[in-house]
Design a protein around this motif. Structure first.
Motif, PDB file in Angstrom:
ATOM      1  N   PHE A   1     -24.984  -2.368  27.941  1.00 31.06           N
ATOM      2  CA  PHE A   1     -25.753  -2.729  29.129  1.00 31.06           C
ATOM      3  C   PHE A   1     -25.512  -4.165  29.569  1.00 31.06           C
ATOM      4  CE2 PHE A   1     -27.873   0.911  27.379  1.00 31.06           C
ATOM      5  CZ  PHE A   1     -28.163   1.662  28.512  1.00 31.06           C
TER       6      PHE A   1
ATOM      7  N   GLY B   1     -23.058   7.919  29.890  1.00 33.75           N
ATOM      8  CA  GLY B   1     -24.493   8.134  30.058  1.00 33.75           C
ATOM      9  C   GLY B   1     -24.787   9.519  30.605  1.00 33.75           C
TER      10      GLY B   1
ATOM     11  N   LEU C   1     -26.002   0.145  32.976  1.00 29.30           N
ATOM     12  CA  LEU C   1     -24.815   0.387  32.173  1.00 29.30           C
ATOM     13  C   LEU C   1     -23.633  -0.438  32.678  1.00 29.30           C
ATOM     14  CD1 LEU C   1     -24.877   4.259  31.636  1.00 29.30           C
ATOM     15  CD2 LEU C   1     -24.742   2.569  29.810  1.00 29.30           C
TER      16      LEU C   1
ATOM     17  N   GLU D   1     -20.163   3.923  32.264  1.00 27.29           N
ATOM     18  CA  GLU D   1     -21.098   4.771  33.000  1.00 27.29           C
ATOM     19  C   GLU D   1     -20.918   6.248  32.688  1.00 27.29           C
ATOM     20  OE1 GLU D   1     -20.657   3.802  37.099  1.00 27.29           O
ATOM     21  OE2 GLU D   1     -21.856   1.948  36.966  1.00 27.29           O
TER      22      GLU D   1
ATOM     23  N   PRO E   1     -26.166   4.543  21.568  1.00 29.45           N
ATOM     24  CA  PRO E   1     -26.580   4.314  22.962  1.00 29.45           C
ATOM     25  C   PRO E   1     -26.318   5.510  23.872  1.00 29.45           C
ATOM     26  CG  PRO E   1     -24.619   3.017  22.427  1.00 29.45           C
ATOM     27  CD  PRO E   1     -25.133   3.570  21.145  1.00 29.45           C
TER      28      PRO E   1
ATOM     29  N   PHE F   1     -34.495   6.123  31.061  1.00 33.24           N
ATOM     30  CA  PHE F   1     -33.469   7.072  31.474  1.00 33.24           C
ATOM     31  C   PHE F   1     -34.116   8.441  31.642  1.00 33.24           C
ATOM     32  CE2 PHE F   1     -31.954   3.767  28.690  1.00 33.24           C
ATOM     33  CZ  PHE F   1     -31.060   3.119  29.525  1.00 33.24           C
TER      34      PHE F   1
ATOM     35  N   THR G   1     -26.348  -0.650  21.822  1.00 37.25           N
ATOM     36  CA  THR G   1     -27.041  -0.688  23.107  1.00 37.25           C
ATOM     37  C   THR G   1     -26.770  -2.012  23.820  1.00 37.25           C
ATOM     38  OG1 THR G   1     -28.773   0.754  22.216  1.00 37.25           O
ATOM     39  CG2 THR G   1     -29.285  -0.423  24.235  1.00 37.25           C
TER      40      THR G   1
ATOM     41  N   LYS H   1     -34.699  12.822  21.942  1.00 34.61           N
ATOM     42  CA  LYS H   1     -33.786  11.719  21.629  1.00 34.61           C
ATOM     43  C   LYS H   1     -34.088  11.164  20.238  1.00 34.61           C
ATOM     44  CE  LYS H   1     -33.209  10.166  26.443  1.00 34.61           C
ATOM     45  NZ  LYS H   1     -33.330   9.022  27.382  1.00 34.61           N
TER      46      LYS H   1
ATOM     47  N   THR I   1     -29.180   7.083  26.405  1.00 35.22           N
ATOM     48  CA  THR I   1     -28.999   7.329  27.840  1.00 35.22           C
ATOM     49  C   THR I   1     -28.819   8.811  28.177  1.00 35.22           C
ATOM     50  OG1 THR I   1     -26.599   7.025  27.661  1.00 35.22           O
ATOM     51  CG2 THR I   1     -27.922   5.071  28.136  1.00 35.22           C
ATOM     52  N   SER I   2     -28.985   9.687  27.205  1.00 34.34           N
ATOM     53  CA  SER I   2     -28.774  11.120  27.436  1.00 34.34           C
ATOM     54  C   SER I   2     -29.857  11.706  28.328  1.00 34.34           C
ATOM     55  CB  SER I   2     -28.735  11.864  26.095  1.00 34.34           C
ATOM     56  OG  SER I   2     -29.991  11.810  25.444  1.00 34.34           O
ATOM     57  N   ASP I   3     -29.686  12.989  28.685  1.00 33.06           N
ATOM     58  CA  ASP I   3     -30.635  13.624  29.616  1.00 33.06           C
ATOM     59  C   ASP I   3     -31.790  14.301  28.899  1.00 33.06           C
ATOM     60  OD1 ASP I   3     -29.672  15.984  28.534  1.00 33.06           O
ATOM     61  OD2 ASP I   3     -29.004  16.849  30.439  1.00 33.06           O
TER      62      ASP I   3
ATOM     63  N   TRP J   1     -33.693  -5.416  26.932  1.00 34.30           N
ATOM     64  CA  TRP J   1     -33.889  -5.307  28.377  1.00 34.30           C
ATOM     65  C   TRP J   1     -34.442  -6.596  28.974  1.00 34.30           C
ATOM     66  CZ3 TRP J   1     -30.893  -1.841  27.737  1.00 34.30           C
ATOM     67  CH2 TRP J   1     -31.139  -0.535  27.345  1.00 34.30           C
TER      68      TRP J   1
END
Length: 489
Positions: free
Chosen positions: A134, A25, A17, A22, A86, A186, A130, A98, A90-92, A10
Protein backbone atom coordinates in the motif's frame (compact mmCIF):
# COMPACT_ATOMS: atom_id res chain seq x y z
CA UNK A 1 -1.00 -4.24 21.51
CA UNK A 2 -2.63 -5.23 18.22
CA UNK A 3 -3.66 -1.63 17.70
CA UNK A 4 -0.05 -0.47 18.08
CA UNK A 5 1.12 -3.12 15.61
CA UNK A 6 -1.32 -2.08 12.92
CA UNK A 7 -1.64 1.67 13.63
CA UNK A 8 1.16 2.72 11.29
CA UNK A 9 -0.17 0.85 8.28
CA UNK A 10 -3.04 3.15 7.36
CA UNK A 11 -2.65 6.11 9.68
CA UNK A 12 -5.52 8.46 8.88
CA UNK A 13 -5.46 7.77 5.15
CA UNK A 14 -7.56 5.47 3.04
CA UNK A 15 -5.56 2.40 1.98
CA UNK A 16 -4.50 2.50 -1.67
CA UNK A 17 -2.82 -0.42 -3.42
CA UNK A 18 0.44 0.22 -5.22
CA UNK A 19 -0.45 0.38 -8.91
CA UNK A 20 1.60 -2.67 -10.01
CA UNK A 21 -0.07 -4.75 -7.28
CA UNK A 22 -3.67 -3.83 -8.04
CA UNK A 23 -4.40 -7.12 -9.82
CA UNK A 24 -3.51 -8.98 -6.60
CA UNK A 25 -6.49 -7.44 -4.79
CA UNK A 26 -10.08 -8.70 -4.79
CA UNK A 27 -9.33 -12.41 -5.17
CA UNK A 28 -11.93 -14.98 -4.11
CA UNK A 29 -11.45 -17.59 -1.40
CA UNK A 30 -11.33 -20.35 -4.01
CA UNK A 31 -8.66 -18.53 -6.02
CA UNK A 32 -6.59 -18.01 -2.88
CA UNK A 33 -6.93 -21.68 -1.93
CA UNK A 34 -5.70 -22.74 -5.37
CA UNK A 35 -2.80 -20.28 -5.19
CA UNK A 36 -1.78 -21.47 -1.72
CA UNK A 37 -1.92 -25.12 -2.78
CA UNK A 38 0.34 -24.32 -5.73
CA UNK A 39 2.73 -22.33 -3.52
CA UNK A 40 3.03 -25.20 -1.02
CA UNK A 41 4.42 -27.36 -3.83
CA UNK A 42 7.38 -25.00 -4.15
CA UNK A 43 10.71 -26.03 -2.61
CA UNK A 44 10.92 -22.97 -0.34
CA UNK A 45 8.83 -20.21 1.23
CA UNK A 46 11.01 -17.70 -0.64
CA UNK A 47 10.29 -17.86 -4.36
CA UNK A 48 12.39 -16.77 -7.31
CA UNK A 49 11.30 -14.11 -9.77
CA UNK A 50 10.29 -16.80 -12.27
CA UNK A 51 8.20 -18.72 -9.70
CA UNK A 52 6.58 -15.42 -8.61
CA UNK A 53 5.54 -14.76 -12.21
CA UNK A 54 4.18 -18.28 -12.69
CA UNK A 55 2.24 -18.36 -9.43
CA UNK A 56 0.50 -15.02 -10.00
CA UNK A 57 0.13 -15.25 -13.80
CA UNK A 58 0.83 -11.63 -14.71
CA UNK A 59 -0.11 -10.54 -18.22
CA UNK A 60 3.27 -9.05 -19.05
CA UNK A 61 6.82 -9.41 -17.83
CA UNK A 62 7.00 -5.68 -17.03
CA UNK A 63 3.96 -5.90 -14.73
CA UNK A 64 5.39 -8.96 -13.00
CA UNK A 65 8.80 -7.37 -12.49
CA UNK A 66 7.34 -4.15 -11.06
CA UNK A 67 5.17 -6.16 -8.65
CA UNK A 68 8.09 -8.38 -7.63
CA UNK A 69 10.29 -5.37 -6.84
CA UNK A 70 7.61 -3.89 -4.57
CA UNK A 71 7.34 -7.09 -2.50
CA UNK A 72 10.66 -6.66 -0.72
CA UNK A 73 12.95 -9.07 -2.58
CA UNK A 74 16.16 -10.23 -0.92
CA UNK A 75 18.80 -11.97 -3.02
CA UNK A 76 16.30 -11.99 -5.91
CA UNK A 77 13.74 -13.96 -3.89
CA UNK A 78 10.48 -12.97 -2.14
CA UNK A 79 8.95 -14.67 0.88
CA UNK A 80 5.64 -15.58 -0.71
CA UNK A 81 3.80 -15.61 2.62
CA UNK A 82 4.34 -11.83 2.68
CA UNK A 83 2.47 -11.74 -0.63
CA UNK A 84 -0.33 -14.11 0.29
CA UNK A 85 -1.15 -12.36 3.59
CA UNK A 86 -2.02 -8.94 2.07
CA UNK A 87 -3.86 -10.72 -0.76
CA UNK A 88 -6.13 -12.23 1.90
CA UNK A 89 -6.53 -8.77 3.46
CA UNK A 90 -7.72 -7.33 0.14
CA UNK A 91 -9.77 -10.36 -0.95
CA UNK A 92 -13.53 -10.30 -1.57
CA UNK A 93 -14.33 -12.35 1.56
CA UNK A 94 -16.32 -11.42 4.65
CA UNK A 95 -14.29 -10.20 7.63
CA UNK A 96 -14.33 -13.40 9.68
CA UNK A 97 -13.71 -15.50 6.57
CA UNK A 98 -10.50 -13.53 6.03
CA UNK A 99 -9.52 -14.20 9.64
CA UNK A 100 -10.05 -17.96 9.29
CA UNK A 101 -8.05 -17.99 6.06
CA UNK A 102 -5.13 -16.13 7.64
CA UNK A 103 -5.09 -18.60 10.53
CA UNK A 104 -5.09 -21.53 8.11
CA UNK A 105 -2.33 -19.96 6.03
CA UNK A 106 0.01 -19.68 9.01
CA UNK A 107 -0.81 -23.04 10.53
CA UNK A 108 2.44 -23.97 8.83
CA UNK A 109 2.66 -27.54 10.10
CA UNK A 110 -1.06 -28.20 9.44
CA UNK A 111 -1.60 -29.19 13.06
CA UNK A 112 -4.84 -27.27 13.57
CA UNK A 113 -3.20 -24.79 15.96
CA UNK A 114 -0.72 -21.94 15.66
CA UNK A 115 2.24 -22.00 18.05
CA UNK A 116 4.19 -18.98 19.22
CA UNK A 117 6.81 -19.25 16.46
CA UNK A 118 4.13 -19.54 13.75
CA UNK A 119 2.30 -16.56 15.27
CA UNK A 120 5.47 -14.44 15.08
CA UNK A 121 5.97 -15.41 11.44
CA UNK A 122 2.30 -14.62 10.73
CA UNK A 123 2.40 -11.14 12.25
CA UNK A 124 5.67 -10.27 10.54
CA UNK A 125 4.45 -11.43 7.12
CA UNK A 126 1.09 -9.70 7.59
CA UNK A 127 2.58 -6.36 8.67
CA UNK A 128 5.59 -6.29 6.35
CA UNK A 129 3.61 -7.63 3.38
CA UNK A 130 0.77 -5.16 3.85
CA UNK A 131 3.24 -2.29 4.17
CA UNK A 132 4.75 -3.34 0.82
CA UNK A 133 1.35 -3.46 -0.88
CA UNK A 134 0.00 0.00 0.00
CA UNK A 135 0.99 3.55 -0.80
CA UNK A 136 2.43 5.33 2.24
CA UNK A 137 1.99 2.36 4.61
CA UNK A 138 4.66 1.80 7.24
CA UNK A 139 5.60 -1.26 9.24
CA UNK A 140 6.44 -1.17 12.94
CA UNK A 141 10.16 -1.57 13.68
CA UNK A 142 11.15 -5.24 14.17
CA UNK A 143 11.92 -5.03 17.90
CA UNK A 144 8.62 -3.33 18.78
CA UNK A 145 6.73 -5.71 16.50
CA UNK A 146 8.25 -8.74 18.24
CA UNK A 147 7.47 -7.42 21.73
CA UNK A 148 3.87 -6.52 20.95
CA UNK A 149 3.28 -9.78 19.05
CA UNK A 150 4.43 -11.69 22.12
CA UNK A 151 1.95 -9.77 24.27
CA UNK A 152 -0.93 -10.51 21.86
CA UNK A 153 -0.10 -14.22 21.79
CA UNK A 154 0.09 -14.44 25.58
CA UNK A 155 -3.24 -12.61 25.85
CA UNK A 156 -5.01 -15.13 23.60
CA UNK A 157 -3.21 -18.22 24.96
CA UNK A 158 -5.12 -18.08 28.23
CA UNK A 159 -4.27 -21.64 29.31
CA UNK A 160 -0.55 -21.11 28.54
CA UNK A 161 -0.54 -24.21 26.33
CA UNK A 162 1.90 -22.62 23.90
CA UNK A 163 -0.56 -22.71 21.00
CA UNK A 164 -3.76 -21.02 19.85
CA UNK A 165 -6.72 -22.87 18.37
CA UNK A 166 -8.80 -21.61 15.48
CA UNK A 167 -11.79 -20.97 17.74
CA UNK A 168 -9.75 -18.81 20.10
CA UNK A 169 -8.31 -16.89 17.16
CA UNK A 170 -11.75 -16.24 15.66
CA UNK A 171 -13.17 -15.12 18.99
CA UNK A 172 -10.27 -12.68 19.28
CA UNK A 173 -10.88 -11.49 15.71
CA UNK A 174 -14.57 -10.79 16.36
CA UNK A 175 -13.56 -8.34 19.09
CA UNK A 176 -10.37 -6.82 17.68
CA UNK A 177 -10.96 -3.24 16.58
CA UNK A 178 -7.43 -3.11 15.20
CA UNK A 179 -7.87 -6.20 13.03
CA UNK A 180 -11.19 -4.83 11.79
CA UNK A 181 -9.43 -1.61 10.87
CA UNK A 182 -7.01 -3.66 8.79
CA UNK A 183 -9.50 -5.98 7.08
CA UNK A 184 -12.73 -3.99 6.74
CA UNK A 185 -11.69 -1.22 4.31
CA UNK A 186 -12.03 -3.75 1.48
CA UNK A 187 -15.77 -4.41 0.94
CA UNK A 188 -16.71 -8.08 0.60
CA UNK A 189 -18.51 -9.44 -2.44
CA UNK A 190 -18.81 -13.01 -1.19
CA UNK A 191 -21.69 -13.26 1.29
CA UNK A 192 -20.64 -16.65 2.68
CA UNK A 193 -19.27 -17.02 6.21
CA UNK A 194 -16.34 -19.40 6.72
CA UNK A 195 -15.11 -20.26 10.21
CA UNK A 196 -13.46 -23.53 9.29
CA UNK A 197 -9.79 -24.42 8.94
CA UNK A 198 -8.76 -24.62 5.31
CA UNK A 199 -6.91 -27.83 4.51
CA UNK A 200 -4.53 -27.04 1.67
CA UNK A 201 -3.31 -30.60 1.23
CA UNK A 202 0.21 -31.95 1.42
CA UNK A 203 3.16 -29.68 0.85
CA UNK A 204 6.39 -30.66 -0.84
CA UNK A 205 9.06 -32.36 1.26
CA UNK A 206 11.41 -29.45 0.67
CA UNK A 207 8.71 -26.97 1.69
CA UNK A 208 8.08 -28.93 4.90
CA UNK A 209 11.80 -28.82 5.64
CA UNK A 210 11.80 -25.07 5.00
CA UNK A 211 8.83 -24.61 7.36
CA UNK A 212 10.52 -26.66 10.08
CA UNK A 213 13.70 -24.62 9.75
CA UNK A 214 11.80 -21.32 9.83
CA UNK A 215 9.82 -22.17 12.97
CA UNK A 216 12.90 -23.63 14.66
CA UNK A 217 14.88 -20.49 13.85
CA UNK A 218 12.05 -18.32 15.18
CA UNK A 219 11.93 -20.31 18.40
CA UNK A 220 15.68 -20.19 18.96
CA UNK A 221 16.07 -16.50 18.19
CA UNK A 222 13.08 -14.21 18.64
CA UNK A 223 10.98 -16.28 21.05
CA UNK A 224 13.95 -17.29 23.20
CA UNK A 225 15.30 -13.73 23.24
CA UNK A 226 11.96 -12.33 24.38
CA UNK A 227 11.57 -14.93 27.11
CA UNK A 228 15.02 -13.98 28.42
CA UNK A 229 14.67 -10.21 28.35
CA UNK A 230 11.04 -9.93 29.35
CA UNK A 231 10.78 -9.14 33.00
CA UNK A 232 8.79 -11.21 35.44
CA UNK A 233 6.75 -8.11 36.11
CA UNK A 234 5.52 -7.97 32.51
CA UNK A 235 4.41 -11.61 32.64
CA UNK A 236 2.78 -10.96 36.01
CA UNK A 237 0.84 -8.00 34.60
CA UNK A 238 -0.51 -10.20 31.80
CA UNK A 239 -1.53 -12.85 34.31
CA UNK A 240 -3.24 -10.21 36.44
CA UNK A 241 -5.23 -9.00 33.43
CA UNK A 242 -6.23 -12.59 32.70
CA UNK A 243 -7.22 -13.17 36.32
CA UNK A 244 -9.27 -9.99 36.30
CA UNK A 245 -11.49 -11.53 33.64
CA UNK A 246 -12.32 -14.45 35.89
CA UNK A 247 -15.28 -14.27 38.27
CA UNK A 248 -14.65 -14.22 42.00
CA UNK A 249 -17.80 -14.78 44.00
CA UNK A 250 -21.51 -14.62 43.41
CA UNK A 251 -24.05 -16.59 41.46
CA UNK A 252 -23.33 -17.44 37.84
CA UNK A 253 -25.69 -14.95 36.25
CA UNK A 254 -24.35 -11.90 38.06
CA UNK A 255 -20.99 -11.78 36.30
CA UNK A 256 -20.62 -10.70 32.68
CA UNK A 257 -17.26 -12.42 32.24
CA UNK A 258 -18.24 -16.05 32.86
CA UNK A 259 -19.67 -18.73 30.60
CA UNK A 260 -21.77 -21.21 32.52
CA UNK A 261 -24.25 -23.72 31.13
CA UNK A 262 -27.01 -21.22 31.90
CA UNK A 263 -25.22 -18.51 29.88
CA UNK A 264 -24.68 -20.89 26.98
CA UNK A 265 -28.29 -22.09 26.97
CA UNK A 266 -29.80 -18.59 27.02
CA UNK A 267 -27.49 -17.49 24.19
CA UNK A 268 -28.25 -20.65 22.20
CA UNK A 269 -32.01 -20.17 22.49
CA UNK A 270 -31.78 -16.47 21.65
CA UNK A 271 -29.60 -17.20 18.62
CA UNK A 272 -31.91 -19.93 17.26
CA UNK A 273 -34.83 -17.53 17.68
CA UNK A 274 -33.04 -14.77 15.75
CA UNK A 275 -31.64 -17.05 13.04
CA UNK A 276 -34.87 -19.04 12.57
CA UNK A 277 -32.95 -22.29 12.27
CA UNK A 278 -30.23 -21.00 9.92
CA UNK A 279 -26.50 -21.21 10.69
CA UNK A 280 -26.06 -17.41 10.57
CA UNK A 281 -28.16 -14.31 11.09
CA UNK A 282 -27.57 -11.00 9.22
CA UNK A 283 -25.99 -8.38 11.45
CA UNK A 284 -28.47 -5.71 10.39
CA UNK A 285 -31.34 -7.90 11.60
CA UNK A 286 -29.75 -8.22 15.04
CA UNK A 287 -29.06 -4.48 15.17
CA UNK A 288 -32.64 -3.65 14.15
CA UNK A 289 -34.04 -6.11 16.68
CA UNK A 290 -32.05 -4.55 19.52
CA UNK A 291 -32.91 -1.04 18.41
CA UNK A 292 -36.67 -1.63 18.12
CA UNK A 293 -36.89 -3.65 21.35
CA UNK A 294 -34.46 -1.65 23.47
CA UNK A 295 -37.04 -1.04 26.22
CA UNK A 296 -38.22 -4.62 26.40
CA UNK A 297 -35.13 -6.78 25.92
CA UNK A 298 -35.54 -8.97 29.04
CA UNK A 299 -39.03 -9.98 27.97
CA UNK A 300 -37.94 -10.66 24.39
CA UNK A 301 -35.11 -12.92 25.58
CA UNK A 302 -37.49 -14.72 27.95
CA UNK A 303 -39.82 -15.33 25.02
CA UNK A 304 -36.94 -16.73 22.95
CA UNK A 305 -36.12 -19.06 25.87
CA UNK A 306 -39.80 -20.05 26.20
CA UNK A 307 -39.81 -18.79 29.78
CA UNK A 308 -42.98 -17.50 31.43
CA UNK A 309 -42.16 -16.16 34.89
CA UNK A 310 -45.88 -16.14 35.75
CA UNK A 311 -45.64 -19.94 35.41
CA UNK A 312 -42.41 -20.17 37.42
CA UNK A 313 -40.29 -20.14 34.31
CA UNK A 314 -42.10 -22.94 32.52
CA UNK A 315 -41.91 -24.49 30.06
CA UNK A 316 -38.43 -23.04 29.46
CA UNK A 317 -36.94 -24.24 32.75
CA UNK A 318 -37.90 -27.83 31.98
CA UNK A 319 -36.48 -27.49 28.47
CA UNK A 320 -33.21 -26.13 29.92
CA UNK A 321 -32.98 -29.02 32.36
CA UNK A 322 -33.65 -31.47 29.55
CA UNK A 323 -30.82 -29.82 27.59
CA UNK A 324 -28.45 -30.49 30.48
CA UNK A 325 -28.51 -27.20 32.42
CA UNK A 326 -28.23 -28.02 36.12
CA UNK A 327 -28.41 -24.43 37.44
CA UNK A 328 -31.75 -23.34 36.02
CA UNK A 329 -32.22 -20.94 38.96
CA UNK A 330 -29.48 -18.78 37.38
CA UNK A 331 -31.32 -18.32 34.09
CA UNK A 332 -33.44 -15.25 35.05
CA UNK A 333 -30.33 -13.38 36.20
CA UNK A 334 -28.42 -14.40 33.08
CA UNK A 335 -31.26 -12.98 30.98
CA UNK A 336 -31.13 -9.69 32.90
CA UNK A 337 -27.35 -9.47 32.51
CA UNK A 338 -27.54 -10.21 28.78
CA UNK A 339 -30.28 -7.62 28.30
CA UNK A 340 -28.16 -5.00 30.06
CA UNK A 341 -25.15 -5.80 27.87
CA UNK A 342 -27.21 -5.68 24.67
CA UNK A 343 -28.68 -2.30 25.62
CA UNK A 344 -25.26 -0.68 25.87
CA UNK A 345 -24.19 1.65 23.03
CA UNK A 346 -20.95 -0.31 22.70
CA UNK A 347 -22.90 -3.34 21.51
CA UNK A 348 -24.54 -1.35 18.73
CA UNK A 349 -21.15 0.08 17.78
CA UNK A 350 -19.62 -3.40 17.50
CA UNK A 351 -22.51 -4.58 15.33
CA UNK A 352 -22.29 -1.49 13.13
CA UNK A 353 -18.69 -2.35 12.29
CA UNK A 354 -19.88 -5.61 10.72
CA UNK A 355 -23.15 -4.23 9.39
CA UNK A 356 -22.97 -5.87 5.96
CA UNK A 357 -22.00 -9.27 7.29
CA UNK A 358 -23.74 -12.07 9.19
CA UNK A 359 -22.99 -13.67 12.55
CA UNK A 360 -22.65 -17.33 13.34
CA UNK A 361 -23.34 -18.67 16.80
CA UNK A 362 -19.69 -17.99 17.65
CA UNK A 363 -20.05 -14.42 16.43
CA UNK A 364 -23.13 -13.91 18.58
CA UNK A 365 -21.32 -15.25 21.64
CA UNK A 366 -18.42 -12.87 21.03
CA UNK A 367 -20.61 -9.84 20.40
CA UNK A 368 -23.10 -10.49 23.21
CA UNK A 369 -20.57 -11.48 25.90
CA UNK A 370 -17.60 -9.14 25.25
CA UNK A 371 -15.88 -9.83 28.58
CA UNK A 372 -15.81 -13.61 28.32
CA UNK A 373 -12.39 -14.90 27.32
CA UNK A 374 -11.90 -16.73 24.02
CA UNK A 375 -11.50 -20.07 25.83
CA UNK A 376 -14.84 -19.49 27.59
CA UNK A 377 -16.51 -18.80 24.25
CA UNK A 378 -15.26 -22.16 22.97
CA UNK A 379 -16.64 -23.92 26.04
CA UNK A 380 -19.99 -22.25 25.47
CA UNK A 381 -20.06 -23.41 21.85
CA UNK A 382 -19.29 -26.94 22.98
CA UNK A 383 -22.21 -26.75 25.41
CA UNK A 384 -24.50 -25.61 22.58
CA UNK A 385 -23.50 -28.60 20.47
CA UNK A 386 -24.45 -30.88 23.34
CA UNK A 387 -27.75 -29.04 23.82
CA UNK A 388 -28.69 -29.72 20.22
CA UNK A 389 -27.43 -33.30 20.34
CA UNK A 390 -29.58 -34.03 23.39
CA UNK A 391 -32.59 -32.54 21.63
CA UNK A 392 -32.01 -35.02 18.82
CA UNK A 393 -31.56 -37.95 21.20
CA UNK A 394 -34.55 -36.90 23.26
CA UNK A 395 -36.74 -37.35 20.21
CA UNK A 396 -35.17 -40.75 19.65
CA UNK A 397 -35.68 -41.87 23.25
CA UNK A 398 -39.25 -40.62 23.31
CA UNK A 399 -40.00 -42.15 19.92
CA UNK A 400 -40.87 -38.84 18.25
CA UNK A 401 -37.89 -38.67 15.90
CA UNK A 402 -38.55 -37.48 12.38
CA UNK A 403 -35.26 -37.61 10.44
CA UNK A 404 -35.13 -36.96 6.69
CA UNK A 405 -31.93 -36.82 4.66
CA UNK A 406 -29.69 -37.76 7.59
CA UNK A 407 -26.15 -38.85 6.71
CA UNK A 408 -23.42 -40.69 8.53
CA UNK A 409 -21.64 -37.35 8.93
CA UNK A 410 -24.70 -35.99 10.75
CA UNK A 411 -24.58 -38.84 13.24
CA UNK A 412 -20.86 -38.27 13.74
CA UNK A 413 -21.63 -34.68 14.80
CA UNK A 414 -24.20 -35.79 17.36
CA UNK A 415 -21.91 -38.50 18.66
CA UNK A 416 -18.87 -36.20 18.96
CA UNK A 417 -20.89 -33.61 20.85
CA UNK A 418 -22.03 -36.12 23.48
CA UNK A 419 -18.96 -38.36 23.79
CA UNK A 420 -17.42 -36.16 26.47
CA UNK A 421 -14.77 -38.64 27.64
CA UNK A 422 -13.83 -39.48 24.04
CA UNK A 423 -13.94 -43.27 24.56
CA UNK A 424 -16.01 -43.91 21.43
CA UNK A 425 -19.21 -44.87 23.28
CA UNK A 426 -22.14 -43.06 24.90
CA UNK A 427 -22.98 -43.86 28.50
CA UNK A 428 -26.25 -43.25 30.30
CA UNK A 429 -24.60 -40.29 32.04
CA UNK A 430 -23.39 -38.71 28.80
CA UNK A 431 -26.80 -38.98 27.17
CA UNK A 432 -28.61 -37.74 30.27
CA UNK A 433 -26.24 -34.88 31.00
CA UNK A 434 -27.26 -33.08 34.17
CA UNK A 435 -30.64 -34.72 34.44
CA UNK A 436 -31.37 -33.93 30.82
CA UNK A 437 -33.35 -37.12 30.29
CA UNK A 438 -34.75 -39.60 32.76
CA UNK A 439 -32.08 -42.23 33.28
CA UNK A 440 -34.61 -45.05 33.45
CA UNK A 441 -35.85 -44.18 29.96
CA UNK A 442 -32.30 -43.89 28.65
CA UNK A 443 -31.29 -47.24 30.17
CA UNK A 444 -34.23 -48.93 28.48
CA UNK A 445 -33.38 -47.16 25.23
CA UNK A 446 -29.74 -48.33 25.38
CA UNK A 447 -30.73 -51.88 26.26
CA UNK A 448 -33.06 -52.01 23.28
CA UNK A 449 -30.47 -50.74 20.77
CA UNK A 450 -27.20 -51.98 22.29
CA UNK A 451 -26.41 -54.65 19.72
CA UNK A 452 -23.16 -55.82 21.32
CA UNK A 453 -24.57 -55.75 24.87
CA UNK A 454 -21.84 -53.48 26.20
CA UNK A 455 -24.20 -51.35 28.24
CA UNK A 456 -23.31 -48.31 26.10
CA UNK A 457 -24.07 -47.09 22.59
CA UNK A 458 -21.19 -46.97 20.14
CA UNK A 459 -21.16 -44.89 16.97
CA UNK A 460 -22.16 -47.81 14.77
CA UNK A 461 -25.22 -48.56 16.88
CA UNK A 462 -26.26 -44.91 16.89
CA UNK A 463 -25.85 -44.72 13.12
CA UNK A 464 -27.92 -47.85 12.61
CA UNK A 465 -30.62 -46.38 14.81
CA UNK A 466 -30.77 -42.87 13.32
CA UNK A 467 -30.16 -43.80 9.70
CA UNK A 468 -32.96 -46.29 9.96
CA UNK A 469 -35.37 -43.51 10.93
CA UNK A 470 -36.95 -40.92 8.65
CA UNK A 471 -37.53 -37.17 8.71
CA UNK A 472 -35.36 -34.04 9.09
CA UNK A 473 -33.98 -32.40 12.22
CA UNK A 474 -30.28 -32.43 11.42
CA UNK A 475 -29.75 -29.32 9.29
CA UNK A 476 -30.06 -26.94 12.23
CA UNK A 477 -27.69 -29.04 14.33
CA UNK A 478 -25.15 -29.09 11.52
CA UNK A 479 -25.27 -25.29 11.32
CA UNK A 480 -24.81 -24.93 15.08
CA UNK A 481 -22.00 -27.45 15.19
CA UNK A 482 -20.27 -25.87 12.21
CA UNK A 483 -19.68 -22.77 14.33
CA UNK A 484 -17.07 -24.67 16.31
CA UNK A 485 -15.80 -27.10 13.66
CA UNK A 486 -12.07 -26.71 13.03
CA UNK A 487 -11.62 -28.60 9.78
CA UNK A 488 -13.14 -29.24 6.42
CA UNK A 489 -12.69 -32.32 4.31
Amino acid sequence: AMGQILALLWGDQEPMLQSPLEQLGGWSREQLVDLTVEFRRQPSMSVSKEAFYQLLRFDTGKEAEDAFNLCGPKNDRVNFLSVLAPMVVTSDQQYISKASFLFSLFDLNSGGTVNRAEFFIAMRMLVVGTANFFVGAQALDPRSLEKLTDEVFTRIDDDQSGSIGLGEALAFAYRSKALMRLLLPFPPVDTRIFENLVIFGDQSTLMQTAVDRATEHETKTVVKKLSMVQTAGTRANIRKKTAARRPTTGRGGRAANVMTLAHAWVTYKFFTSLSRGQSTVPVYEIADFLRFNSNNLPKMIETACNIDMDRRGEPGFTEAKTAGVSTIHDIPQVIQTLAQLLARPETQERLDQLHGSALSLRGVFCMFWPLVHEAGIERGLGDCSRFRAREVLQDLVQGSADFDYVTGEDVDLVFSALDIDGDGTLSVEEICGYGALQSSHVKSFIQEHDANRSGRLDKGELKALILGAHGGMMSEFKGIYASRSNTVS
